[in-house]
Design an enzyme around this catalytic site. Structure first.
Site, PDB file in Angstrom:
ATOM      1  N   ARG A 171      11.758  24.928  -4.672  1.00  0.00           N
ATOM      2  CA  ARG A 171      12.281  25.270  -3.343  1.00  0.00           C
ATOM      3  C   ARG A 171      13.017  24.065  -2.788  1.00  0.00           C
ATOM      4  NH1 ARG A 171       8.626  27.332   1.830  1.00  0.00           N
ATOM      5  NH2 ARG A 171      10.125  26.906   3.481  1.00  0.00           N
ATOM      6  N   ASP A 450       2.120  23.890   7.326  1.00  0.00           N
ATOM      7  CA  ASP A 450       3.332  23.171   6.960  1.00  0.00           C
ATOM      8  C   ASP A 450       4.224  23.071   8.188  1.00  0.00           C
ATOM      9  OD1 ASP A 450       4.655  25.588   7.219  1.00  0.00           O
ATOM     10  OD2 ASP A 450       5.077  25.825   5.080  1.00  0.00           O
TER      11      ASP A 450
END
Length: 539
Positions: A171, A450
């Protein structure tokens, strides 16, 4: 400060501003740097134009001059029958994916977890320091070649890959983040292009030799035009490296509100390379608030009340599934943030049940797979999908595609509470301190958080204050109350961890950053843009 790169072998116009630690020269080779420079010169102008258009569109939304809706001029794309290429063999079954940062131990544990795939995250789960990003490239290179190992300096425990690791998917960073430590013609390169091109350059041949390929997650897209830019970058890199068209396969994170109105169009632009869309729930909630921040009718309740079962979130997930399956693409579910609870069997059992229920719901809704944040949760999620799925995916399920604008935009019911206010301040400070200290994935109060966590928290504090929201007891959430809540949370954290840990952990900076984000008149696009300035100089 310029690193110690060999200036004789650095392409003209390329400046490495980060320290050249051992092994970095194997990643920042002259040919790799030449590719980065080529991408930057061809495509960075359009990237910056698209970012400026995001801001201009936000101004139009704030002023009531534009509304979010399905584009009239692309109705033919939505109506036509077309599909994307079938997934590669090793991406046909993605029923459980584990996600996490690109540090060496995490990469090994995730690949050994038993999950079908591992999304190695250069973005929201990683602080984009120079060392994190460069070490991450080394770690993924070694993982692709199955040579990665790690010995814990504290315990002496050795970690190495097992015989059947998960399929690796990288990612990359969003288009909005620069990589300050590599400049092309005096301008920083996009972090997205840096991450993408280096991983592709160094690993495409080895991945092909092993029967796999260069697979990517691409985050934060908002429009078909941003998807088109990525399609051009991918096509150019495939051509430059002599790869067949369609070698690169991508999964797009649908984690912005505008993107939900352009799913068909986004897939169409990337149709040579696209394999799946992912319902990135946490960033989607943040985007819902951000893009409708001027509308007092769109104020959301406590973050804990905004679940995937509330109407606007359910409509979003259902739309991702329906559009994906119509186009032959996988529809990936999102992340349940629960993680194992050590030392409390009852709490751990509740967390496992929460994950099981979340993944069962996703499987029954038609998702082809979903995420977990910890290896211990892989069996739980796998059981949930195994109980529902007869084959490797659910592409044969074809729910109707609805274009219900109101369903995507209507806010959910729920209370704004004192506890929700305090939780936003507490978690945001803790996460920001972790991020500033170099750890982008942080276990906080038995949840794996996150960057989206801090984004939602600061967005809600700002939204509640600006629109004069009141908590259940009738008290207004005004500037003084937000400031007081942040101060109280800071004092409680400091009392819990001690003065030394507070000072060493950059908590004071985290508090300052949160106060600015929650109390300023303006609403910055991403908190990481300001936070990145605080770490760029230190690496």
């Amino acid at each position: 400060m310029r690193g110690d790169a060999d200036t004789a072998s650095t392409p003209q116009g390329v400046t490495i501003r980060g320290a050249m630690r051992p092994g970095y020269d194997e990643i920042l080779t002259p040919d790799a740097l030449a590719l980065l420079a080529d991408i930057h010169r061809r495509f960075d102008g359009e990237r910056r134009r698209l970012l400026a258009e995001r801001e201009a569109r936000q101004a139009r939304l704030d002023a009531g001059e534009e509304r979010l809706d399905f584009p009239d001029d692309t109705a033919a794309i939505r109506a036509a029958e077309w599909t994307v290429p079938p997934a590669p063999a090793d991406l046909a079954d993605r029923r459980v994916e584990i996600t996490g940062p690109v540090d060496r131990k995490m990469v090994i544990n995730a690949l050994n977890s038993g999950a079908r795939c591992f999304m190695a995250d250069f973005e929201d789960a990683s602080t984009p320091s120079w060392t994190n990003m460069m070490d991450g490239q080394i770690n993924l290179r070694d993982a692709v070649r199955r040579t990665i190992d790690f010995t814990d300096p504290g315990s002496g425990k050795r970690y190495e890959l097992g015989a059947d690791p998960a399929v690796l998917i990288a990612r990359v960073r969003g288009l909005h983040l620069d990589e300050a430590h590599l400049a092309i013609d005096g301008e920083p390169i996009a972090g997205a292009f840096f991450d993408f091109a280096l991983y592709l350059f160094h690993n495409h041949a080895e991945l092909k030799r092993r029967g796999s390929g260069p697979y990517f997650y691409i985050p934060k897209l908002e429009t078909r035009f941003e998807a088109r830019l990525w399609a051009l970058v991918i096509r150019h890199c495939e051509d430059a490296l002599g790869l067949d068209r369609g070698t690169v396969r991508v999964t797009l994170l649908i984690e912005t509100l505008p993107a939900a109105f352009e799913l068909d169009e986004i897939i169409w632009e990337l149709r040579e390379n696209l394999t799946a869309l992912n319902a990135g729930r946490w960033d989607y909630i943040f985007s819902y608030i951000k893009r409708q921040k001027a509308d007092p009718a769109k104020v959301l309740p406590d973050r804990s009340a905004v679940t995937m079962t509330v109407p606007f979130m359910a409509a979003y997930a259902e739309r991702v599934i329906a559009v994906c399956h119509r186009r032959g693409a996988h529809a990936m579910g999102g992340m349940s943030a629960f993680i194992p609870v050590k030392g409390d069997e009852a709490a751990n059992a509740r967390a496992m049940e929460q994950v099981r229920a979340d993944k069962t719901r996703e499987a029954r809704n038609g998702h082809d797979g979903a995420w977990v944040a910890h290896p211990a949760l892989v069996p739980v999620a796998m059981e949930a999908f195994d109980a529902v799925m007869d084959g490797p995916n659910q592409l044969s399920a074809r729910p109707p595609v609805r274009q219900n604008r109101d369903a995507l935009l209507a806010p959910c019911e729920g209370a704004i509470t004192e506890q929700g206010l305090r939780n936003n301040a507490d978690v945001a400070i803790r996460y920001l301190a972790s991020w500033l200290s170099g750890r982008g994935a942080a276990p906080i109060r038995n949840l794996m958080e996150d960057a989206a966590t801090a984004e939602i928290a600061r967005a809600q504090l700002w939204q509640w204050r600006v629109h004069g929201a009141r908590t259940e007891d009738g008290r207004p959430v005004d500037a003084s109350r937000v400031r007081e809540t942040i101060e109280t949370a800071s004092e409680e954290i400091r009392a819990e961890i001690g003065d030394a840990a507070w000072a060493d952990g950059r908590f004071h900076e985290a508090r300052e950053l949160l106060e600015a984000l929650a109390l300023d008149a303006d609403f910055p696009e991403f908190l990481t843009l300001d936070a990145y300035k605080r770490i760029a100089e230190t690496g």
